[in-house]
Design an enzyme around this catalytic site. Sequence first.
Site, PDB file in Angstrom:
ATOM      1  N   LYS A   1     -10.878   6.731  -2.665  1.00 42.45           N
ATOM      2  CA  LYS A   1     -11.262   7.909  -2.093  1.00 42.45           C
ATOM      3  C   LYS A   1     -12.875   8.184  -2.153  1.00 42.45           C
ATOM      4  O   LYS A   1     -13.479   8.865  -1.352  1.00 42.45           O
ATOM      5  CB  LYS A   1     -10.444   9.180  -2.174  1.00 42.45           C
ATOM      6  CG  LYS A   1      -8.976   8.864  -1.969  1.00 42.45           C
ATOM      7  CD  LYS A   1      -8.567   8.276  -0.563  1.00 42.45           C
ATOM      8  CE  LYS A   1      -7.253   8.044  -0.481  1.00 42.45           C
ATOM      9  NZ  LYS A   1      -6.796   6.961   0.651  1.00 42.45           N
TER      10      LYS A   1
ATOM     11  N   ASP B   1       0.989  -1.230   0.103  1.00 39.97           N
ATOM     12  CA  ASP B   1       0.092   0.048   0.046  1.00 39.97           C
ATOM     13  C   ASP B   1       1.053   1.032  -0.160  1.00 39.97           C
ATOM     14  O   ASP B   1       2.059   1.019   0.241  1.00 39.97           O
ATOM     15  CB  ASP B   1      -0.964   0.156   1.269  1.00 39.97           C
ATOM     16  CG  ASP B   1      -1.790   1.310   1.462  1.00 39.97           C
ATOM     17  OD1 ASP B   1      -2.562   1.463   0.367  1.00 39.97           O
ATOM     18  OD2 ASP B   1      -1.658   1.963   2.434  1.00 39.97           O
TER      19      ASP B   1
END
Length: 258
Positions: A50, A9
């Site tokens: 997001k 990540d």
Amino acid sequence: MTIQAVIFDWAGTTIDYGSRAPIVAFQKAFDNVGITITEAEIRQDMGLDKYTHICKIINLPAVQNDWQARFQVLPSSDDCDRIFHDFKSILLASLTDFAQLKPGMDQVISYLNEHHIAYGTTTGYDSEMLALVLPIAAKQGYQPTVNITSEQTNGIGRPAPAMLELASDKLEITNAASVMKVGDSINDILEGQNADAISVGIIDGSNLMGLSQAEFDALSAAEQAALRTKVADEYKKVGADYILQSMVELPALIDSIS
């Protein structure tokens, strides 16, 4: 078992100690419409793309109640779009301030290169956000071979395995069990599990810990130990295969598995 690829990540795992950039941007974007959100409300769904994350926040009961009290209506999909665009502008303006590699990454990069282990990333960033981070990371010696966003998987992000599977395909890895997913959120661990990869949770500087390095360093030794135990317990609850205090320990873990 030989580890053939490591998929990382970004924020909170390899850069941005404490995953601060998204938190600041989320809070500012909601504050701009008069809604206050807590770090805890944000962090519970970190790891999502997001836009999906903002829609999750906007549908939290506390946020819905505050929104209705302020505007006399419940938030709509248009409101989600508007907040996302504001969030993205705020994040893009600040990302470069949070792109420093986390402690231990230098050793990890050297180890992976020396042992010819491929590495790439999956992320909740979109391509525009990633485009800002990549050159800064490259200047620090971190150059993942593949970088996958949900835009490349028809909008399917974590915790689904689609991004991790695509990263593996692009690296020409056919055995999922030889892939290690390293992350700092619950959704990272679930992504690894859903792809049948080895899942590794990082404690220090993680989204789950939620502190900047200065904030963590200011704690007493006992407070640091208690917080590390709390984070480790959260990884254990979702079945992480391995839990590391910091990225420094990753090369030894790969050696032990191989």
